[in-house]
Design an enzyme around this catalytic site. Structure first.
Site, PDB file in Angstrom:
ATOM      1  N   HIS A 138      81.977 -24.209  13.896  1.00 27.81           N
ATOM      2  CA  HIS A 138      80.525 -24.292  14.029  1.00 27.81           C
ATOM      3  C   HIS A 138      80.168 -25.324  15.097  1.00 27.81           C
ATOM      4  O   HIS A 138      81.032 -26.057  15.587  1.00 27.81           O
ATOM      5  CB  HIS A 138      79.876 -24.699  12.708  1.00 27.81           C
ATOM      6  CG  HIS A 138      79.831 -23.594  11.697  1.00 27.81           C
ATOM      7  ND1 HIS A 138      80.874 -23.329  10.840  1.00 27.81           N
ATOM      8  CD2 HIS A 138      78.870 -22.670  11.416  1.00 27.81           C
ATOM      9  CE1 HIS A 138      80.555 -22.296  10.070  1.00 27.81           C
ATOM     10  NE2 HIS A 138      79.354 -21.881  10.404  1.00 27.81           N
ATOM     11  N   LYS A 142      76.630 -29.569  12.779  1.00 23.94           N
ATOM     12  CA  LYS A 142      76.658 -29.069  11.403  1.00 23.94           C
ATOM     13  C   LYS A 142      77.132 -30.171  10.464  1.00 23.94           C
ATOM     14  O   LYS A 142      78.101 -30.877  10.748  1.00 23.94           O
ATOM     15  CB  LYS A 142      77.577 -27.855  11.287  1.00 23.94           C
ATOM     16  CG  LYS A 142      77.549 -27.203   9.910  1.00 23.94           C
ATOM     17  CD  LYS A 142      78.264 -25.865   9.917  1.00 23.94           C
ATOM     18  CE  LYS A 142      78.260 -25.236   8.529  1.00 23.94           C
ATOM     19  NZ  LYS A 142      76.883 -24.957   8.039  1.00 23.94           N
TER      20      LYS A 142
END
Length: 245
Positions: A138, A142
Site C-alpha cells: 500500500h 497507510k
C-alpha cells in the site's frame, strides 16, 4: 437511495462525493470534524447533528466506531463500515450494533478482493498440505499493518484451515511451519493496493493476485453495499452476501 458520508473531508470521502448518482445514490449529508465551522447546508461536524436519514457510509477512522454505532443505533440508521484496523473490542461493538440495525462490515469494499478471498479459500481447501504466504503493498501513508484486507484473506483461509496460525512479518530466526500463514506488508509511494496469495506444494505454486488501480473502486463497492443494505433488516452483512444477492 439517500446516503450520509462519514469522514467526508478525507481522501475516500471526496471520491464518494464525486460518484453521486452511482447505484442510485444521493448525498444528503457530509460529516467530518473538519466541518466544525462550515456554513454549507450539507456539511456537519457530527453525525448526531445530521437532520436527514439515510445509509451511513463510514470512511473515517476505526477509533470513532463506538460513537458512530451509538448514533446509528439510536436513530435506526443502516451503516456501511469501510474503515479498517478495528480492535477486537470494536469488532464486538459492531456485532452488537448489528442486532439493532443493518450493518455491512468488510475489510475491503472491492468485489474483486471478495472473489480473491473465495479463491484463496478454495485453493487452501483443495491443497491442505500446501504452504501459504500473503504479500500486500500500500501507499506510504497507510496506518494499519498488516492491512485489513490481508487479515481478511488470512481469516478466509482459516475457515478451511482452522489450525492455521498467522506469522506477521516473520522477523525472527526460525523455520516456518506448514500450519502457518505468513503475512508481509510493503509501504511505498502511492500504491493504491496490491494483495498476492502464494500457495506452494513444493512441486508447484499457485499465485492469486488482485491489484487496485483507482480508489474509486472502493467507493463504488461501498455504494453497492449501501444499495444492498437499504433493503435488509438488522444483521451483520459482508461482501459474500452482496455477491450472492
Amino acid at each position: 437511495m439517500d446516503v450520509i458520508i462519514n469522514g467526508a473531508a478525507g481522501r475516500m470521502g471526496h471520491v464518494l462525493a464525486g460518484l453521486e448518482g452511482f447505484a442510485g445514490s444521493r448525498v444528503v449529508a457530509k460529516v467530518d470534524r473538519a466541518y466544525e465551522r462550515s456554513t454549507n447546508a450539507l456539511q456537519f461536524s457530527s453525525l448526531a447533528d445530521v437532520p436527514a436519514d439515510g445509509v451511513v457510509l463510514d470512511f473515517s477512522n476505526h477509533t470513532g466506531t463506538e460513537q458512530l454505532l451509538a448514533t446509528c443505533v439510536e436513530r435506526g440508521l443502516p451503516v456501511v463500515i469501510a474503515t479498517t484496523g478495528h480492535t477486537p473490542e470494536e469488532r464486538a461493538l459492531v456485532e452488537q450494533a448489528a442486532r439493532s440495525v443493518p450493518m455491512f462490515f468488510a475489510p475491503n469494499m472491492s468485489l474483486g478482493v471478495a472473489l480473491l478471498m473465495d479463491l484463496a479459500r478454495t485453493v487452501a481447501a483443495a491443497l491442505p498440505d500446501a504452504q501459504i504466504e500473503i504479500v500486500e503493498a500500500h501507499h506510504d501513508q497507510k496506518l494499519d499493518v498488516p492491512s485489513g484486507t490481508a487479515l481478511g484473506i488470512a481469516r478466509a483461509i482459516q475457515e478451511v484451515r482452522p489450525n492455521a496460525t498467522l506469522n506477521v512479518g516473520r522477523h525472527e530466526n526460525g523455520k516456518r511451519t506448514n500450519d502457518e500463514i505468513g503475512i508481509h506488508s510493503l509501504r511505498i509511494g502511492t500504491v493504491v493496493g496490491v494483495h498476492e496469495v502464494l500457495v506452494s506444494t513444493g512441486a508447484e505454486t499457485i499465485t492469486l493476485k488482485h491489484e487496485a488501480h483507482d480508489r474509486a473502486l472502493f467507493a463504488q463497492g461501498a455504494l453497492r453495499a449501501a444499495a444492498f443494505l437499504a433493503g435488509q433488516g438488522p444483521g451483520l452483512y459482508g461482501m459474500r452476501d452482496l455477491i450472492a444477492h
